[in-house]
Write a protein that holds these residues in place. Structure first.
Motif, PDB file in Angstrom:
ATOM      1  N   PRO A   1       4.492   0.400 -17.663  1.00  0.00           N
ATOM      2  CA  PRO A   1       5.710   0.635 -18.445  1.00  0.00           C
ATOM      3  C   PRO A   1       6.838  -0.283 -17.988  1.00  0.00           C
ATOM      4  CG  PRO A   1       5.278   2.456 -16.932  1.00  0.00           C
ATOM      5  CD  PRO A   1       4.095   1.561 -16.876  1.00  0.00           C
TER       6      PRO A   1
ATOM      7  N   LEU B   1       7.727  -0.475   2.467  1.00  0.00           N
ATOM      8  CA  LEU B   1       8.250  -1.325   1.402  1.00  0.00           C
ATOM      9  C   LEU B   1       9.040  -0.527   0.370  1.00  0.00           C
ATOM     10  CD1 LEU B   1       5.155  -3.591   0.771  1.00  0.00           C
ATOM     11  CD2 LEU B   1       7.256  -4.214   1.938  1.00  0.00           C
TER      12      LEU B   1
ATOM     13  N   ARG C   1       5.299   6.889  -8.779  1.00  0.00           N
ATOM     14  CA  ARG C   1       5.502   7.259  -7.379  1.00  0.00           C
ATOM     15  C   ARG C   1       5.213   8.727  -7.122  1.00  0.00           C
ATOM     16  NH1 ARG C   1      10.678   3.426  -5.988  1.00  0.00           N
ATOM     17  NH2 ARG C   1       9.711   1.607  -6.871  1.00  0.00           N
TER      18      ARG C   1
ATOM     19  N   PHE D   1       5.238 -11.552  -4.548  1.00  0.00           N
ATOM     20  CA  PHE D   1       4.304 -10.628  -5.151  1.00  0.00           C
ATOM     21  C   PHE D   1       4.965  -9.305  -5.501  1.00  0.00           C
ATOM     22  CE2 PHE D   1       0.873  -7.749  -5.382  1.00  0.00           C
ATOM     23  CZ  PHE D   1       0.096  -8.436  -6.271  1.00  0.00           C
TER      24      PHE D   1
ATOM     25  N   PHE E   1       4.571  -4.187  10.694  1.00  0.00           N
ATOM     26  CA  PHE E   1       5.944  -3.735  10.483  1.00  0.00           C
ATOM     27  C   PHE E   1       6.487  -2.961  11.671  1.00  0.00           C
ATOM     28  CE2 PHE E   1       3.258  -0.679   8.179  1.00  0.00           C
ATOM     29  CZ  PHE E   1       3.660   0.508   8.737  1.00  0.00           C
TER      30      PHE E   1
ATOM     31  N   ILE F   1      -3.407  -5.052  -2.754  1.00  0.00           N
ATOM     32  CA  ILE F   1      -2.047  -4.526  -2.693  1.00  0.00           C
ATOM     33  C   ILE F   1      -1.421  -4.552  -4.095  1.00  0.00           C
ATOM     34  CG2 ILE F   1      -1.026  -6.766  -2.054  1.00  0.00           C
ATOM     35  CD1 ILE F   1       0.064  -3.458  -0.601  1.00  0.00           C
ATOM     36  N   PHE F   2      -1.843  -5.532  -4.868  1.00  0.00           N
ATOM     37  CA  PHE F   2      -1.394  -5.633  -6.254  1.00  0.00           C
ATOM     38  C   PHE F   2      -1.825  -4.398  -7.034  1.00  0.00           C
ATOM     39  CE2 PHE F   2      -2.776  -6.889 -10.525  1.00  0.00           C
ATOM     40  CZ  PHE F   2      -1.568  -7.233 -11.075  1.00  0.00           C
ATOM     41  N   PHE F   3      -3.072  -4.014  -6.812  1.00  0.00           N
ATOM     42  CA  PHE F   3      -3.594  -2.825  -7.466  1.00  0.00           C
ATOM     43  C   PHE F   3      -2.771  -1.596  -7.110  1.00  0.00           C
ATOM     44  CE2 PHE F   3      -8.164  -3.697  -8.702  1.00  0.00           C
ATOM     45  CZ  PHE F   3      -7.898  -3.366 -10.006  1.00  0.00           C
TER      46      PHE F   3
ATOM     47  N   LEU G   1      -3.442  -5.306 -16.690  1.00  0.00           N
ATOM     48  CA  LEU G   1      -2.853  -4.220 -15.899  1.00  0.00           C
ATOM     49  C   LEU G   1      -1.345  -4.294 -15.920  1.00  0.00           C
ATOM     50  CD1 LEU G   1      -4.673  -3.457 -12.537  1.00  0.00           C
ATOM     51  CD2 LEU G   1      -3.767  -1.843 -14.199  1.00  0.00           C
TER      52      LEU G   1
ATOM     53  N   PHE H   1       2.576   1.404   5.171  1.00  0.00           N
ATOM     54  CA  PHE H   1       2.956   0.081   4.691  1.00  0.00           C
ATOM     55  C   PHE H   1       3.687   0.189   3.355  1.00  0.00           C
ATOM     56  CE2 PHE H   1       1.629  -3.552   2.036  1.00  0.00           C
ATOM     57  CZ  PHE H   1       2.229  -4.567   2.730  1.00  0.00           C
TER      58      PHE H   1
ATOM     59  N   ILE I   1      -3.554 -16.534  -4.754  1.00  0.00           N
ATOM     60  CA  ILE I   1      -4.328 -15.882  -3.694  1.00  0.00           C
ATOM     61  C   ILE I   1      -5.818 -16.013  -3.990  1.00  0.00           C
ATOM     62  CG2 ILE I   1      -4.830 -13.665  -2.597  1.00  0.00           C
ATOM     63  CD1 ILE I   1      -1.895 -12.950  -3.001  1.00  0.00           C
TER      64      ILE I   1
ATOM     65  N   VAL J   1       3.259   2.068  -9.837  1.00  0.00           N
ATOM     66  CA  VAL J   1       4.129   1.935 -11.003  1.00  0.00           C
ATOM     67  C   VAL J   1       3.670   2.870 -12.114  1.00  0.00           C
ATOM     68  CG1 VAL J   1       4.805   0.351 -12.834  1.00  0.00           C
ATOM     69  CG2 VAL J   1       4.824  -0.414 -10.459  1.00  0.00           C
ATOM     70  N   PHE J   2       2.359   2.917 -12.348  1.00  0.00           N
ATOM     71  CA  PHE J   2       1.822   3.787 -13.391  1.00  0.00           C
ATOM     72  C   PHE J   2       2.126   5.243 -13.121  1.00  0.00           C
ATOM     73  CE2 PHE J   2      -1.495   0.605 -14.742  1.00  0.00           C
ATOM     74  CZ  PHE J   2      -0.924   0.447 -15.986  1.00  0.00           C
TER      75      PHE J   2
ATOM     76  N   ARG K   1       8.698  -6.821 -13.087  1.00  0.00           N
ATOM     77  CA  ARG K   1       7.845  -7.125 -14.235  1.00  0.00           C
ATOM     78  C   ARG K   1       7.950  -8.599 -14.608  1.00  0.00           C
ATOM     79  NH1 ARG K   1       7.623  -2.813 -12.962  1.00  0.00           N
ATOM     80  NH2 ARG K   1       7.248  -0.884 -14.054  1.00  0.00           N
TER      81      ARG K   1
ATOM     82  N   HIS L   1      -5.303 -15.450   3.541  1.00  0.00           N
ATOM     83  CA  HIS L   1      -4.167 -14.542   3.518  1.00  0.00           C
ATOM     84  C   HIS L   1      -3.055 -15.008   4.452  1.00  0.00           C
ATOM     85  CE1 HIS L   1      -7.135 -11.655   1.676  1.00  0.00           C
ATOM     86  NE2 HIS L   1      -6.155 -11.777   0.811  1.00  0.00           N
TER      87      HIS L   1
ATOM     88  N   ILE M   1       0.225  -1.414  -6.033  1.00  0.00           N
ATOM     89  CA  ILE M   1       1.564  -1.455  -6.613  1.00  0.00           C
ATOM     90  C   ILE M   1       1.509  -1.086  -8.096  1.00  0.00           C
ATOM     91  CG2 ILE M   1       3.449  -3.009  -7.219  1.00  0.00           C
ATOM     92  CD1 ILE M   1       2.776  -4.418  -4.512  1.00  0.00           C
ATOM     93  N   MET M   2       0.508  -1.622  -8.786  1.00  0.00           N
ATOM     94  CA  MET M   2       0.383  -1.290 -10.200  1.00  0.00           C
ATOM     95  C   MET M   2       0.165   0.209 -10.386  1.00  0.00           C
ATOM     96  SD  MET M   2       0.801  -4.180 -11.423  1.00  0.00           S
ATOM     97  CE  MET M   2       0.959  -3.315 -12.933  1.00  0.00           C
TER      98      MET M   2
ATOM     99  N   ILE N   1       5.441  -8.538   4.777  1.00  0.00           N
ATOM    100  CA  ILE N   1       6.207  -7.919   5.858  1.00  0.00           C
ATOM    101  C   ILE N   1       6.938  -8.979   6.669  1.00  0.00           C
ATOM    102  CG2 ILE N   1       5.986  -6.658   8.024  1.00  0.00           C
ATOM    103  CD1 ILE N   1       5.443  -4.760   5.895  1.00  0.00           C
TER     104      ILE N   1
ATOM    105  N   PRO O   1      -6.334  -9.120  -5.201  1.00  0.00           N
ATOM    106  CA  PRO O   1      -5.440  -8.734  -4.118  1.00  0.00           C
ATOM    107  C   PRO O   1      -5.154  -7.237  -4.242  1.00  0.00           C
ATOM    108  CG  PRO O   1      -4.321 -10.165  -5.689  1.00  0.00           C
ATOM    109  CD  PRO O   1      -5.712  -9.988  -6.183  1.00  0.00           C
TER     110      PRO O   1
ATOM    111  N   LEU P   1       7.724   1.856  -1.558  1.00  0.00           N
ATOM    112  CA  LEU P   1       6.887   2.172  -2.713  1.00  0.00           C
ATOM    113  C   LEU P   1       6.140   3.485  -2.525  1.00  0.00           C
ATOM    114  CD1 LEU P   1       5.340  -1.345  -3.234  1.00  0.00           C
ATOM    115  CD2 LEU P   1       7.079  -0.286  -4.629  1.00  0.00           C
TER     116      LEU P   1
END
Lengths: 378, 306
Positions: free
Chosen positions: B31, A319, A238, B262, B144, A226-228, B26, A315, B281, A234-235, B269, B241, A230-231, B248, A224, A321
């Motif tokens: 952190p 959110l 921002r 998600f 959105f 979007i997961f990437f 990952l 997007f 998914i 986070v890393f 975390r 999906h 977000i990760m 959204i 997924p 992010l």
């Protein structure tokens, strides 16, 4: 020397200008009214992003506390009706009251009166307001208990109104447009670089290498994405610049697949065999023969990728992010507008309109370019 | 057919494994941890918490533990929503997401397919331009934007539908979310159907049907069958999906589905919740790709024999 002369002395062959792929495509694109209109719209929006802030005059992070949620209007602020209450407020802070107030030709004539002599250092309150400039004392009577002031009115226009913090919406939108374009172009450039190199290498080398490389792409498709993102967000804490590199690093998958497919068919062409027979190295064949011939498809895909990336950035920003305050982007503005839909519809409507216009225009151009380069579907 | 399905499932297992492995490492590398609060916990409390959740073991050992739990179908406890296991959270949210997703899917097939067929039958007419134009815009308008706009128009100004909330699944509350879920997909499916139909309508077997004097209805029925193939391969992952919920839609309309877990999981975390969502998914995507492959084989004899 003699050789050179004989060559030039020969009657020149009639110069036939061939119709190149790009030339023909350009002509077809010019005939496509939807695409040309979209190009114009996108160009105007981009131009606004560049010179707009300079014409508009409001810094994107300037807060006007007295103009919070001011609806869009072409008339200048402040209105005459707004001057009196604002002046009253300042007078109260100066421990005085207003006896006479006249507005004429952009200057307010105020007569202040108080029980005790008025401290003239407190005149600094006037320019601190969003409505007035520096006050000038024109007359003092009654031992300073009465002051006559000439205060220039600061004329300002908020064409698209102000947001919930009193910042000019147009200025924020222009910044958002600039950021969207920057993200779109840079992330797409990253995706282009990775995708073309990866796809051309896999397609050209073929065999086991190709199988492994494309298997990796398949697996990444299953993640997924979007997961990437977000990760990565986070890393990278921002960080704006790194964020779109991250976006680009994810969006290269489609590009790699497309370029690989093209490369597979190009590899079987005679000119590649000729280059190989002449002993041209693999990297040079890729660089000079394979990649230039994939560019038509890549160009189409790229114009469709840019709006995709802009959408992804919006997007993420929606959110919370993406881009952080006081910077902004169209996604952030839409999110803020959506939060306060009661009453301040314009805060949602304008950014949404611009975003949709940008995205549709880019898509129309992409579609037009595809039709122009590959006219067989028409 | 059975061996075909089994072969596809065989290739799916390594994919799931790689997806799980990448996601696992990952999120562990990111952190921060699930128990980092504004005010740090006491060292002893932290140690105990980590021991209970087996976070004190080496990473590869945790990965092994997670995999063996996963093989038994155990997604583990949620770190953030204490007192709930991930499976319980999914059991509560997934039916809601699936129900909305199925309605949206039905709408997509009927509206998107219908519009695409109409546009293809009248290629280059004004109806065609209307459909393709609307589809281009529909693809580009982000959810959105659609969601709050529909909220304003239908919820606030006209006051026909409730603004948000699930309300036990009342149909009035589902109309807006389903519409928002479906609209962009309708646009894509309309475009795909149109392109595929135009290509099929030029094919020899359709020309033969026309030459034999069959009516539009019969021609469309035959053409739609062949044109369904490219649309189907798009609908596979798209359905996955749709059914696993949209961040959204669930955020804007305040619905208790699984889509929002998600982002919430990643930000807090909540390792097991994020992993659970990833697995969920991935399983849906693989399952629906398999369904598509089977449907392909049913529709197209060439695939069956190959």
């Amino acid at each position: 020397m003699t050789e050179g002369e004989t060559v030039t002395d020969r009657p020149a062959a009639p110069l036939v200008r061939g119709r190149s792929l790009w030339g023909a495509a350009g002509r077809r694109l010019k005939r496509n009214r939807a695409a040309m209109g979209a190009l114009l719209v996108l160009g105007l929006i981009a131009l606004a992003g560049v010179i707009g802030p300079w014409l508009n005059g409001h810094p994107y992070d300037r807060v006007y506390p007295e103009y919070v949620r001011r609806p869009p209007s072409l008339t200048a602020a402040p209105q005459v009706a707004e001057i009196r209450p604002a002046a009253d407020k300042i007078a109260a802070r100066m421990r005085a009251r207003i006896e006479v107030l006249e507005v004429a030709a952009g200057v307010v004539r105020v007569t202040l009166a108080a029980e005790r002599p008025i401290d003239e250092r407190l005149l600094a309150y006037w320019p601190r307001s969003d409505l007035f400039g520096a006050a000038v004392v024109t007359d003092r009577t009654d031992e300073g208990r009465q002051l006559v002031l000439a205060v220039p009115v600061k004329i300002q226009r908020f064409l698209l109104g102000t947001d919930q913090n009193g910042r000019d919406l147009l200025a924020r939108m222009l910044l958002g447009v600039k950021i969207s374009f920057a993200v779109g172009l840079l992330a797409s450039a990253v995706a282009l670089l990775i995708g073309v190199t990866y796809g051309a290498t896999a397609g050209y080398l073929g065999g086991r290498t190709d199988e492994i490389m494309m298997r990796i792409v398949d697996v990444m498709y299953a993640l997924p994405f979007i997961f990437f993102v977000i990760m990565l967000v986070v890393f990278f804490g921002r960080n704006f610049a790194l964020m779109f590199i991250a976006v680009g690093a994810i969006e290269w998958l489609d590009m790699a697949r497309i370029v690989r497919g093209q490369t597979l068919s190009i590899r079987r062409q005679e000119y590649i065999a000729a280059a190989e027979a002449l002993g041209v190295g693999t990297i040079d064949i890729l660089r000079r023969h394979v990649i230039p011939n994939t560019l038509g498809t890549v160009a189409v895909y790229l114009t469709l990728l840019i709006p995709k990336v802009i959408l992804l950035e919006s997007f993420l920003s929606f959110l919370g992010l993406g881009v952080q305050e006081p910077m902004t982007s169209l996604g952030v503005l839409i999110a803020e507008g959506a939060r306060g839909i009661q009453g301040t519809t314009y805060l949602l409507a304008w950014p949404a309109l611009v975003l949709v216009a940008m995205l549709s225009a880019a898509n129309f151009i992409g579609d037009g370019l595809r039709d122009a380069l590959d006219p067989k579907d028409r | 057919m059975l061996s075909f399905v089994l072969r596809r499932l065989g290739t799916a297992i390594p994919t799931v494994f790689v997806v799980v492995a990448i996601s696992f490492f990952l999120i562990r590398l990111a952190p921060g941890g699930p128990f980092d609060l504004e005010r740090p916990l006491e060292a002893k409390v932290m140690e105990n918490l980590k021991r209970i959740y087996q976070l004190d073991r080496p990473l590869y050992e945790q990965f092994g533990l997670y995999l063996s739990a996963l093989a038994r179908g155990d997604l583990g406890p949620s770190f953030y929503f204490r007192d709930f296991t991930v499976a319980e959270l999914f059991a509560a949210g997934l039916p809601i997401s699936i129900r909305l997703g199925l309605w949206a899917l039905a709408l997509v097939i009927v509206a998107g397919g219908g519009l695409g067929i109409v546009a293809a039958l009248r290629q280059n007419s004004s109806a065609d331009y209307l459909v393709t134009g609307l589809a281009t815009i529909g693809v580009t308008i982000p959810t959105f934007v659609i969601a709050p706009v529909l909220q304003i128009v239908l919820g606030l100004w006209l006051a026909w539908l409730p603004l948000s909330g699930w309300n036990g699944g009342a149909w009035r509350n589902s109309v807006l979310p389903v519409t928002v879920l479906a609209l962009p997909q309708i646009a894509v499916v309309a475009r795909l159907t149109r392109a595929a139909m135009i290509e099929t309508l030029r094919a020899n077997h359709i020309r033969t049907l026309r030459a034999q004097g069959l009516g539009t209805r019969a021609v469309v029925e035959h053409a739609a069958r062949a044109a369904a193939l490219p649309v189907l391969s798009y609908l596979g992952p798209a359905t996955a999906h749709l059914l696993t919920g949209s961040i959204i839609v669930e955020t804007v309309f305040g619905l208790p589905g699984v889509g929002r877990y998600f982002i919430e999981g990643a930000l807090n975390r909540d390792y097991t919740l994020v992993m659970g969502t990833v697995v969920l998914i991935a399983v849906f995507v693989i399952a629906f790709n398999l369904v598509v492959d089977v449907a392909y084989a049913v529709l197209d004899p060439r695939v069956r024999e190959a």
